[in-house]
Design a protein around this motif. Structure first.
Motif, PDB file in Angstrom:
ATOM      1  N   LYS A  24       0.873  -1.173   0.000  1.00  0.00           N
ATOM      2  CA  LYS A  24       0.000   0.000   0.000  1.00  0.00           C
ATOM      3  C   LYS A  24       0.905   1.217   0.000  1.00  0.00           C
ATOM      4  O   LYS A  24       1.788   1.358   0.849  1.00  0.00           O
ATOM      5  N   MET A  25       0.662   2.148  -0.932  1.00  0.00           N
ATOM      6  CA  MET A  25       1.622   3.222  -1.164  1.00  0.00           C
ATOM      7  C   MET A  25       1.123   4.603  -0.796  1.00  0.00           C
ATOM      8  O   MET A  25       1.902   5.557  -0.811  1.00  0.00           O
ATOM      9  N   LYS A  26      -0.153   4.760  -0.496  1.00  0.00           N
ATOM     10  CA  LYS A  26      -0.687   6.080  -0.191  1.00  0.00           C
ATOM     11  C   LYS A  26      -1.515   6.040   1.075  1.00  0.00           C
ATOM     12  O   LYS A  26      -2.003   4.992   1.488  1.00  0.00           O
ATOM     13  N   GLY A  27      -1.666   7.219   1.676  1.00  0.00           N
ATOM     14  CA  GLY A  27      -2.454   7.331   2.889  1.00  0.00           C
ATOM     15  C   GLY A  27      -1.583   7.374   4.130  1.00  0.00           C
ATOM     16  O   GLY A  27      -0.365   7.260   4.078  1.00  0.00           O
ATOM     17  N   LYS A  28      -2.245   7.538   5.274  1.00  0.00           N
ATOM     18  CA  LYS A  28      -1.510   7.573   6.535  1.00  0.00           C
ATOM     19  C   LYS A  28      -0.964   6.204   6.919  1.00  0.00           C
ATOM     20  O   LYS A  28       0.015   6.103   7.663  1.00  0.00           O
ATOM     21  N   ASN A  29      -1.623   5.148   6.446  1.00  0.00           N
ATOM     22  CA  ASN A  29      -1.167   3.790   6.725  1.00  0.00           C
ATOM     23  C   ASN A  29      -0.580   3.190   5.446  1.00  0.00           C
ATOM     24  O   ASN A  29      -1.287   3.045   4.445  1.00  0.00           O
ATOM     25  N   THR A  30       0.692   2.889   5.482  1.00  0.00           N
ATOM     26  CA  THR A  30       1.357   2.297   4.329  1.00  0.00           C
ATOM     27  C   THR A  30       2.165   1.089   4.777  1.00  0.00           C
ATOM     28  O   THR A  30       2.315   0.818   5.972  1.00  0.00           O
ATOM     29  N   GLY A  31       2.717   0.369   3.811  1.00  0.00           N
ATOM     30  CA  GLY A  31       3.546  -0.779   4.146  1.00  0.00           C
ATOM     31  C   GLY A  31       3.437  -1.856   3.098  1.00  0.00           C
ATOM     32  O   GLY A  31       2.915  -1.636   2.000  1.00  0.00           O
ATOM     33  N   TRP A  32       3.926  -3.053   3.443  1.00  0.00           N
ATOM     34  CA  TRP A  32       3.880  -4.137   2.480  1.00  0.00           C
ATOM     35  C   TRP A  32       3.925  -5.488   3.180  1.00  0.00           C
ATOM     36  O   TRP A  32       4.290  -5.607   4.356  1.00  0.00           O
ATOM     37  N   ILE A  33       3.531  -6.511   2.431  1.00  0.00           N
ATOM     38  CA  ILE A  33       3.637  -7.902   2.847  1.00  0.00           C
ATOM     39  C   ILE A  33       4.379  -8.647   1.757  1.00  0.00           C
ATOM     40  O   ILE A  33       4.017  -8.563   0.576  1.00  0.00           O
ATOM     41  N   GLY A  34       5.424  -9.355   2.121  1.00  0.00           N
ATOM     42  CA  GLY A  34       6.186 -10.141   1.167  1.00  0.00           C
ATOM     43  C   GLY A  34       6.237 -11.603   1.591  1.00  0.00           C
ATOM     44  O   GLY A  34       6.352 -11.917   2.781  1.00  0.00           O
ATOM     45  N   TYR A  35       6.139 -12.497   0.623  1.00  0.00           N
ATOM     46  CA  TYR A  35       6.220 -13.939   0.909  1.00  0.00           C
ATOM     47  C   TYR A  35       7.013 -14.618  -0.197  1.00  0.00           C
ATOM     48  O   TYR A  35       6.805 -14.343  -1.390  1.00  0.00           O
ATOM     49  N   THR A  36       7.941 -15.497   0.190  1.00  0.00           N
ATOM     50  CA  THR A  36       8.735 -16.256  -0.765  1.00  0.00           C
ATOM     51  C   THR A  36       8.621 -17.743  -0.449  1.00  0.00           C
ATOM     52  O   THR A  36       8.821 -18.164   0.700  1.00  0.00           O
ATOM     53  N   LEU A  37       8.293 -18.525  -1.451  1.00  0.00           N
ATOM     54  CA  LEU A  37       8.315 -19.988  -1.377  1.00  0.00           C
ATOM     55  C   LEU A  37       9.445 -20.441  -2.289  1.00  0.00           C
ATOM     56  O   LEU A  37       9.414 -20.179  -3.498  1.00  0.00           O
ATOM     57  N   ALA A  38      10.465 -21.108  -1.726  1.00  0.00           N
ATOM     58  CA  ALA A  38      11.669 -21.365  -2.520  1.00  0.00           C
ATOM     59  C   ALA A  38      12.323 -22.687  -2.141  1.00  0.00           C
ATOM     60  O   ALA A  38      12.175 -23.194  -1.016  1.00  0.00           O
ATOM     61  N   TRP A  39      13.070 -23.247  -3.119  1.00  0.00           N
ATOM     62  CA  TRP A  39      13.902 -24.431  -2.927  1.00  0.00           C
ATOM     63  C   TRP A  39      15.293 -24.125  -3.479  1.00  0.00           C
ATOM     64  O   TRP A  39      15.434 -23.559  -4.567  1.00  0.00           O
ATOM     65  N   THR A  40      16.338 -24.498  -2.737  1.00  0.00           N
ATOM     66  CA  THR A  40      17.719 -24.262  -3.151  1.00  0.00           C
ATOM     67  C   THR A  40      18.556 -25.477  -2.801  1.00  0.00           C
ATOM     68  O   THR A  40      18.633 -25.860  -1.622  1.00  0.00           O
ATOM     69  N   ASN A  41      19.178 -26.091  -3.809  1.00  0.00           N
ATOM     70  CA  ASN A  41      19.955 -27.310  -3.598  1.00  0.00           C
ATOM     71  C   ASN A  41      21.361 -27.172  -4.180  1.00  0.00           C
ATOM     72  O   ASN A  41      21.611 -26.357  -5.078  1.00  0.00           O
ATOM     73  N   ARG A  42      22.278 -27.982  -3.640  1.00  0.00           N
ATOM     74  CA  ARG A  42      23.646 -28.062  -4.133  1.00  0.00           C
ATOM     75  C   ARG A  42      23.991 -29.540  -4.383  1.00  0.00           C
ATOM     76  O   ARG A  42      23.430 -30.439  -3.764  1.00  0.00           O
ATOM     77  N   GLN A  43      24.957 -29.762  -5.295  1.00  0.00           N
ATOM     78  CA  GLN A  43      25.393 -31.127  -5.570  1.00  0.00           C
ATOM     79  C   GLN A  43      26.857 -31.127  -5.983  1.00  0.00           C
ATOM     80  O   GLN A  43      27.259 -30.382  -6.882  1.00  0.00           O
ATOM     81  N   PHE A  44      27.670 -31.950  -5.278  1.00  0.00           N
ATOM     82  CA  PHE A  44      29.083 -32.139  -5.584  1.00  0.00           C
ATOM     83  C   PHE A  44      29.359 -33.636  -5.681  1.00  0.00           C
ATOM     84  O   PHE A  44      28.741 -34.452  -4.986  1.00  0.00           O
ATOM     85  N   GLU A  45      30.325 -33.981  -6.513  1.00  0.00           N
ATOM     86  CA  GLU A  45      30.620 -35.391  -6.756  1.00  0.00           C
ATOM     87  C   GLU A  45      31.064 -36.114  -5.487  1.00  0.00           C
ATOM     88  O   GLU A  45      30.691 -37.273  -5.259  1.00  0.00           O
ATOM     89  N   ASN A  46      31.856 -35.444  -4.645  1.00  0.00           N
ATOM     90  CA  ASN A  46      32.446 -36.110  -3.484  1.00  0.00           C
ATOM     91  C   ASN A  46      31.901 -35.600  -2.149  1.00  0.00           C
ATOM     92  O   ASN A  46      32.533 -35.784  -1.108  1.00  0.00           O
ATOM     93  N   ILE A  47      30.761 -34.927  -2.177  1.00  0.00           N
ATOM     94  CA  ILE A  47      30.109 -34.480  -0.949  1.00  0.00           C
ATOM     95  C   ILE A  47      28.745 -35.141  -0.863  1.00  0.00           C
ATOM     96  O   ILE A  47      28.004 -35.190  -1.847  1.00  0.00           O
TER      97      ILE A  47
END
Length: 791
Positions: free
Chosen positions: A618-641
């Motif tokens: 919300k960008m205007k008025g006496k009350n402003t602010g935001w809500i953010g949400y992230t749904l995520a997956w992050t993976n790593r892969q090594f041959e010897n780990i």
């Protein structure tokens, strides 16, 4: 596969060449209106101000130096609107016959709710897609620990920008680590941006002018990193009058002085900030601990000078220096024993930039810069018994360092209405000292010295880029270009072509659809300890045996803004792959004892990150602010780990939520609150412990580990609130800020460690040792107050 890639790159090259030739066929008779947009009160140039042709519905925005250029039809009246957030817009009519240069001054004071502003068609700068601007006023308004407004903490409240956890200012963007973020201050890259162990960033909010964030598709002008861009600009300094700003807070004390050297021609800005606790901490610790003491401090110094030589030439000089010092020691005069442990780390950076306007449609900037990051550790232990019969002096030191010397040139070429070319080239000389250890031991008549580590390395990086920025009608914006990157190290030459493509389509009724494709390469690696203890990070270069990291990212975004500009929401899915990542080999977590750091590194790693980011504000008025949400997956892969199996990255967070609320209670009182929630970090934990007899025939505990990063810390969540009281006085302005960090006293985990607890008296026959996992936390509920002034 290789033939297909070559054909693809050739085709992409033909597209760029066609667009370049086609641009010159559009150059019909026209005149150019160019100039600068500045603040009427301070004379400082405004970055990102909108310049909009109300007749053609096409426009542009001022660049990083306040310059704009827009082409008009000769002999016809053109209505141009100049606007910037927080300033009164100016509407002017021009009847151009020849090229014209103007200086537009905007007056501050229009009360626009200065929350996050995404530069879009409504502001006349649709060419900068996927770019978010963070207003400095927003940074200062939000609650903070110790009353110290912090840029990086504020950025972490946006979806896609994750924190590392408790006491961390690091950014983890779309599956990347902190080294994969290009963080710059006045065009100078910085390698480390934290103070106080990650609790405070190095950026002093009082001297910031503009903060630009890019987490998705990178324009071709940015390179050498894989995940995001944080482009920070310092203020130029008041061209009209002398000003002094200061703050006394519970974390830092800071002061800045600015003013004209020659009115309307040159100005300066000097700022200093220091952590003050050590002034009391060292004397108090000596009183509390017999012979022992502890101290910690950090400081920042910023300086800037700029001079206008003519309408076509301007010179800027910027400087930054900051350092953290942590030390503790013991001094017992009774037995002549002295011990000292010291850790120091910090940045040194400077830049000289020259702006030149070749003609109304061609702007150039040349930058020469230097940056250095240095980390050092030293342990000293001395004993000299009575009479001098027993003596020893042990000295252990470790150091790591990175230095860059760079030169680059950037050009903005305004071809025709709705078409701008950006191009440039540059090079960087790198000096690396990844790890060097020195151990010196003296005992009576014996003296030994051991030096090991890795010899300093030099490397050279070069680049050239081209961007075609087009506004095709009222609905479609395109930025298509490419970047050529080259890297030379240890007689090994790497080079790539990195295609970049972005588009934004206005769908009507406030809806817009954006898409992007980006390839990136990175020449600096970050080694991170991923055990259950305190994290440790080490910067190392790409070499002839450890190739640079690479990433490919696809992004899509659907956005909508209501017709009154009051609300905006967005849904942004993404997918990113990474290659040639590195990590510590299993069994290693630091470089302190490594004789060759490359021998303890696992290379050839692959990474994958995908998810969706939701944002409502919300960008205007006496009350402003935001809500953010992230749904995520992050993976790593090594041959010897992890036996070659894919595993979660340390900062793989399934859910990440941030809520920001701002309330303007009165003209001089504003309230804010933030709440964050994040899935706990992944880490590796021993699944069992056994008593075994080691080679010295001693009974010790041996850990048995399962899958890598298969355990999770507890979820992280915290509520902060703050209120600011502003007042204009006879001598200037003052602000009292009160805030509470971690309102409901949530003890969030920083790290875990196994400990032994005995059932019964230790050492007794009935005593049974029991292993327990202990959580260590940093910050409980902490109220704070600060006082700021300006005159």
């Amino acid at each position: 596969m290789m033939k297909g890639t070559i054909k693809y790159r050739i085709l992409y090259g033909y597209v760029l060449a066609f667009m370049l030739v086609f641009s010159f066929t559009l150059c019909e008779a026209q005149v150019t209106l160019s100039g600068y947009v500045s603040d009427s009160e301070t004379g400082e140039r405004l970055i990102g101000a909108s310049v909009y042709n109300t007749a053609t519905h096409k426009g542009t925005s001022t660049n990083a130096y306040g310059f704009f250029s827009i082409t008009l039809k000769p002999g016809s009246v053109a209505g141009i609107r100049f606007s910037f957030v927080g300033y009164e817009p100016v509407d002017l009519e021009f009847f151009p016959e020849t090229d014209q240069q103007v200086e537009i001054k905007l007056f501050p004071g229009r009360e626009i709710d200065e929350v996050l502003v995404t530069r879009s068609a409504m502001q006349g700068s649709r060419s900068e897609m996927n770019t978010t601007v963070m207003p400095v006023r927003e940074i200062k308004q939000l609650p903070s620990l110790g009353g110290e407004a912090d840029l990086m903490k504020t950025i972490q409240l946006l979806p896609g920008f994750k924190s590392g956890g408790e006491a961390s200012s690091g950014l983890y963007v779309r599956g990347g680590s902190p080294d994969q973020n290009l963080v710059m201050i006045d065009d100078v890259p910085l390698y480390y941006v934290n103070h106080l162990g990650g609790f405070v960033s190095i950026f002093n909010a009082d001297i910031l002018s503009d903060v630009k964030l890019i987490k998705g598709s990178f324009p071709a002008r940015y390179g050498s990193r894989l995940s995001s861009v944080v482009d920070v600009r310092m203020r130029d300094g008041n061209m009209k009058k002398r000003e002094i700003n200061g703050t006394f807070g519970m974390v830092t004390t800071k002061i800045s002085i600015e003013g004209p050297v020659k009115k309307d021609t040159s100005s300066f800005l000097i700022s200093a900030r220091r952590f003050m606790y050590d002034v009391l901490l060292i004397p108090l610790s000596k009183l509390i601990q017999d012979g022992g003491w502890f101290g910690y401090s950090f400081y920042d110094v910023n300086a800037k000078y700029n001079h206008i030589f003519s309408e076509k030439d301007r010179l800027y000089a910027s400087f930054y220096m900051g350092q953290d010092n942590s030390d503790f020691g013991y001094d017992d005069n009774n037995v002549a024993t002295k011990m000292l442990h010291t850790v120091k780390w910090g940045n040194l950076a400077g830049a000289v930039r020259w702006n030149h306007v070749f003609n109304p449609g061609l702007f150039a900037n040349v930058t020469a810069s230097y940056t250095r990051y240095r980390y050092g550790l030293e342990d000293i232990a001395k004993t000299d018994s009575t009479g001098g019969n027993s003596y020893f002096n042990n000295n252990y030191s470790f150091e790591s360092e990175i230095q860059d010397i760079a030169l680059k040139a950037d050009f903005n070429h305004y071809i025709v209405p709705g078409y701008e070319l950006r191009y440039g080239a540059g090079g960087t000389y790198h000096y690396f000292l990844p790890a060097n250890t020195n151990i010196s031991i003296e005992r009576e008549d014996i003296k030994t010295q051991t030096v090991y580590g890795f010899d300093p390395m030099n490397a050279f990086e070069g680049f050239a880029y081209l961007e075609n920025i087009l506004q095709l009608g009222k609905s479609l914006d395109v930025n298509i270009g490419g970047r050529y990157s080259a890297y030379y190290v240890n007689q090994k030459f790497y080079n790539w072509f990195e295609p970049r493509a972005m588009l934004a389509l206005q769908l009507g009724s406030g809806y817009s659809l954006k898409a992007g494709y980006t390839q990136m390469n990175q020449f600096v690696h970050l080694l991170t300890s991923e055990g259950m203890g305190i994290p440790a990070d080490y910067w190392v270069p790409a070499t002839d045996t450890l190739p640079p990291s690479q990433a490919v990212q696809y992004g899509l975004a659907l956005e909508r803004e209501d017709p009154l500009g009051e609300y905006r929401w967005s849904i942004e899915p993404y997918y990113k792959t990474m290659a040639n990542l590195i990590a510590f080999k299993e069994g290693y977590s630091n470089l302190y004892t490594a004789t060759n750091w490359q021998q303890v590194v696992e290379k050839g790693g692959r990474g994958e990150s995908y998810g969706v980011e939701l944002f409502f504000r919300k960008m205007k008025g006496k009350n402003t602010g935001w809500i953010g949400y992230t749904l995520a997956w992050t993976n790593r892969q090594f041959e010897n780990i992890n036996s070659g199996r894919s595993y979660p990255f340390r900062y793989d967070r399934r859910h990440d939520v941030s809520i920001v609320y701002n309330r303007k209670i009165r003209e001089n009182i504003d309230f804010s609150a933030t709440w964050v929630f994040a899935t706990g970090n992944a880490f590796t934990l021993a699944t069992a412990r056994h008593w075994v007899i080691n080679d010295l025939e001693r009974l010790v505990l041996a850990d048995v580990y399962g899958e890598k990063n298969s355990f999770r810390m507890k979820p992280y969540h915290r509520l902060d609130v703050g209120i600011n009281f502003h007042k204009e006085t006879k001598w200037g302005e003052r602000t009292w800020s009160f805030s509470i960090y971690n309102v409901y006293n949530q003890l969030n985990p920083y790290f875990y460690n196994w400990g032994t607890e005995y059932n019964g008296a230790p050492g007794s026959v009935s005593s049974i040792p029991e292993q327990k996992l202990y959580q260590y936390s940093y910050f409980p509920i902490m109220p704070s107050v600060s006082y700021s002034f300006k005159f």
